[in-house]
Design a protein around this motif. Structure first.
Motif, short mmCIF file in Angstrom:
data_model
loop_
_atom_site.label_atom_id
_atom_site.label_comp_id
_atom_site.label_asym_id
_atom_site.label_seq_id
_atom_site.Cartn_x
_atom_site.Cartn_y
_atom_site.Cartn_z
N ASP A 433 0.79 -1.23 0.00
CA ASP A 433 0.00 0.00 0.00
C ASP A 433 0.83 1.28 0.00
N ALA A 436 -0.53 3.13 -2.71
CA ALA A 436 -1.99 3.14 -2.84
C ALA A 436 -2.57 4.53 -2.97
N GLN A 458 -9.18 2.19 1.05
CA GLN A 458 -7.92 1.76 0.44
C GLN A 458 -8.18 1.20 -0.96
N ARG A 462 -6.47 2.69 -4.29
CA ARG A 462 -5.64 1.83 -5.15
C ARG A 462 -6.14 1.87 -6.59
#
Ligand SMILES: Nc1ncnc2c1ncn2[C@@H]1O[C@H](COP(=O)(O)OP(=O)(O)OP(=O)(O)O)[C@@H](O)[C@H]1O
Length: 585
Positions: A433, A436, A458, A462
């Motif tokens: 991440d 991300a 998240q 992304r």
């Protein structure tokens, strides 16, 4: 569905129904015969495309015949999708959201439909000549919608909480007016505050902090008296201290942990923070979530109360609205350029397949994508740093052009890979991440998320690494059947199910060979990290005996007959030492 929408139902990829109103056009392409997590599985299509199709009466909808052939041959996993945008900003509680004028779409600069841009040019705004020249040199003519909506409000001195889709220019939206505020500080104040920090920008990741500083440098090109510095973790703090001492800048871009370090350990730093006029929290929801909250609170307390505060993100969950009262003055403005009910992401697909097929499916999807698009540029997001490393190693063994980035890499390696990926085409970045949020890699053609993302937000960030600036992009979420509950948290987004490819035996054999060549150490580390990740997932980690079984499934997917043993200390830390089924060393 709203009355002004066009609905294109597809049968075998061909649109069969269209309904439109001239004033407001929102397009949805629904793929028949596919299960979807919501009652209306909707993927948005290029509005410009469909408008011209309707005009010509041909309803080409699902795009060109060559492309359709590729889809039907299974060479292209997903239909081509582009997100159209609603023009104009909607300020909460104030008037009606401006509508998209179909006549004005298409052929505009920037993206496929250009609709992320507003009608307003920078030179029509109350900004200084020096900033204007910088903006022009950066190649920006018209403002994006979020820039148009927030600039006047920030220039009025208001605190702002702004929500706008990924890749629509939020960085310039907060930097430009903040630079204007700084450049207009009375000269007496400026000389008095020469070594103070007047603009502080906080970012959740190092990559993002670097990127924000690069954007700031562009805008500051002609502001000779203003400078920008970056402080981030993973670099030597003493070097940063020396740099700040030698050349103190009025603008500081920082990650929270390192900034707190400076606050506690760098002499004179807290005094410099007393000069903050504007504080920006980029990716505010991430910064205000539990991981960073304490650091942020401490840093905010070190800045003056009468500062101007700007919070920007593509996702603003309810909790952030609540916390923002703490960070901002009472009369702050919430500016939301994502129309209510409009999907916050670009269109995308999901695939459900047993874990032991994930490597083969991944390889298969990548091979097809690479064959389909010579300019391919893919990001694969994995659950943890060590799983990222494993996936990168397996795919490298399969002779794909792989780069790897995650928190276990040195900062210099991360910067090198990030810079290279930004410039390149024909490359696949396997990432945790750390990439991300916010990172602006141009022209990413496909984002694949393997395994359950940390949360809805998240997931949205992304997927926002592709389809930026109104451009085309594809997204795929690859889940095991026991992870499919995640889909309920994104059921309001345009996610529809992709047909799982039937992976041929030669692909499977290649993957098995690649897995055999990957070092045992990488598999052990990936297994531990995987276990830690799913153990802390509320739904999956709740049932420990099931976790044992799922762990066995994961280790089989890496080609192991039995799961690796785990150091006792780590098992204890994960609260798993008493769970039967885990082997310890
Ligand atoms: N007015 C503009 N005209 C054209 N391009 C622009 C304009 N403003 C910004 N850009 C470019 O748009 C791209 C995306 O901007 P940026 O990274 O700030 O988006 P973002 O909304 O912050 O995305 P994310 O939510 O992922 O952080 C960048 O390459 C930036 O240089």
């Amino acid at each position: 569905m709203a009355g002004g929408d066009i609905l294109l139902r597809t049968h075998g990829g061909l649109p069969v129904l269209a309904r439109a109103s001239p004033r407001s056009l929102r397009l949805r392409l629904t793929a028949s015969g596919r299960r979807a997590p919501s009652s209306l599985a909707a993927a948005k299509v290029d509005i410009g495309d469909v408008v011209s199709q309707l005009r010509s009466g041909s309803a080409r909808g699902a795009a060109d015949p060559k492309r359709q052939r590729r889809v039907s041959e299974g060479r292209l996993a997903f239909p081509r999708v582009v997100t159209s945008r609603i023009r104009g900003a909607e300020e909460e509680g104030e008037g009606e959201a401006p509508q998209l004028d179909a006549e004005k779409i298409g052929g505009e600069a920037g993206g496929v439909d250009g609709s992320y841009l507003s009608e307003t040019r920078f030179d029509q705004c109350a900004i200084s000549e020096l900033s204007l020249k910088g903006v022009k040199d950066a190649g920006y003519g018209r403002m994006t919608q979020v820039q148009e909506a927030t600039l006047p409000v920030i220039l009025q001195g208001k605190d702002v909480l702004a929500k706008a889709k990924t890749g629509t220019g939020k960085t310039v939206a907060f930097l430009l007016p903040a630079i204007e505020v700084l450049s207009k500080l009375p000269s007496s104040q400026r000389s008095q505050l020469r070594s103070s920090i007047n603009l502080l920008v906080m970012c959740p990741t190092r990559e993002l902090a670097n990127q924000v500083a690069v954007e700031a440098k562009k805008l500051l090109k002609y502001h000779r008296s203003l400078g920008v510095q970056v402080v981030i973790g993973g670099t030597r703090i003493t070097q940063e201290q020396r740099n700040m001492q030698a050349n103190p800048c009025q603008i500081l871009v920082a990650t929270p942990g390192r900034l707190k370090d400076h606050l506690e350990n760098t002499p004179g730093f807290s005094t410099r923070l007393k000069g903050v006029k504007v504080l920006v929290l980029d990716e505010a929801d991430r910064l205000l979530d539990m991981g960073f909250r304490r650091d942020i609170e401490k840093i905010m307390a070190a800045t003056p109360k009468d500062r101007q505060t700007l919070l920007f993100s593509a996702t603003v969950p309810e909790e952030v609205c609540q916390i923002s009262h703490v960070a901002m003055r009472k009369d702050y403005r919430f500016i939301n350029t994502v129309k209510e009910g409009d999907e916050e992401t670009h269109s995308q697909m999901y695939m459900i397949a047993p874990l032991d097929l994930h490597f083969s499916i991944l390889y298969d999807v990548l091979k097809k994508h690479v064959a389909d698009d010579a300019d391919y540029k893919v990001i694969i997001f994995c659950t943890t740093a060590m799983v990222t490393k494993l996936v990168a190693e397996v795919l490298s063994q399969l002779k794909l052009n792989i780069r790897e980035i995650h928190s276990r890499k040195s900062q210099s390696a991360r910067t090198k890979v990030s810079d290279e990926f930004r410039r390149s085409k024909g490359v696949i970045l396997v990432s945790s991440d750390v990439s991300a949020r916010g990172v602006d890699y141009p022209d990413v053609t496909l984002v694949i998320q393997v395994g359950i993302p940390a949360g809805r937000e998240q997931y949205i960030h992304r997927i926002g690494r592709t389809g930026r600036k109104g451009k085309e992009g594809q997204g795929l979420l690859l889940l095991a059947p026991w992870e499919s509950h995640f889909l309920t948290s994104v059921k309001d987004l345009s996610v529809s199910e992709a047909v799982t490819p039937s992976v041929d035996s030669s692909t499977q054999t290649e993957v098995k060979g690649a897995l055999r060549r990957v070092e045992m150490k990488s598999k052990e580390s990936a297994y531990q990290a995987w276990l830690g990740y799913y153990n802390s997932n509320k739904t999956i980690g709740g049932n420990k005996s099931r976790l044992v079984t799922l762990g066995e499934e994961f280790s089989r997917s890496m080609g192991l007959a039995a799961p690796p043993a785990i150091p006792k200390l780590i098992l204890r830390k994960m609260g798993l030492s008493k769970v039967p089924g885990f082997r310890s060393t």
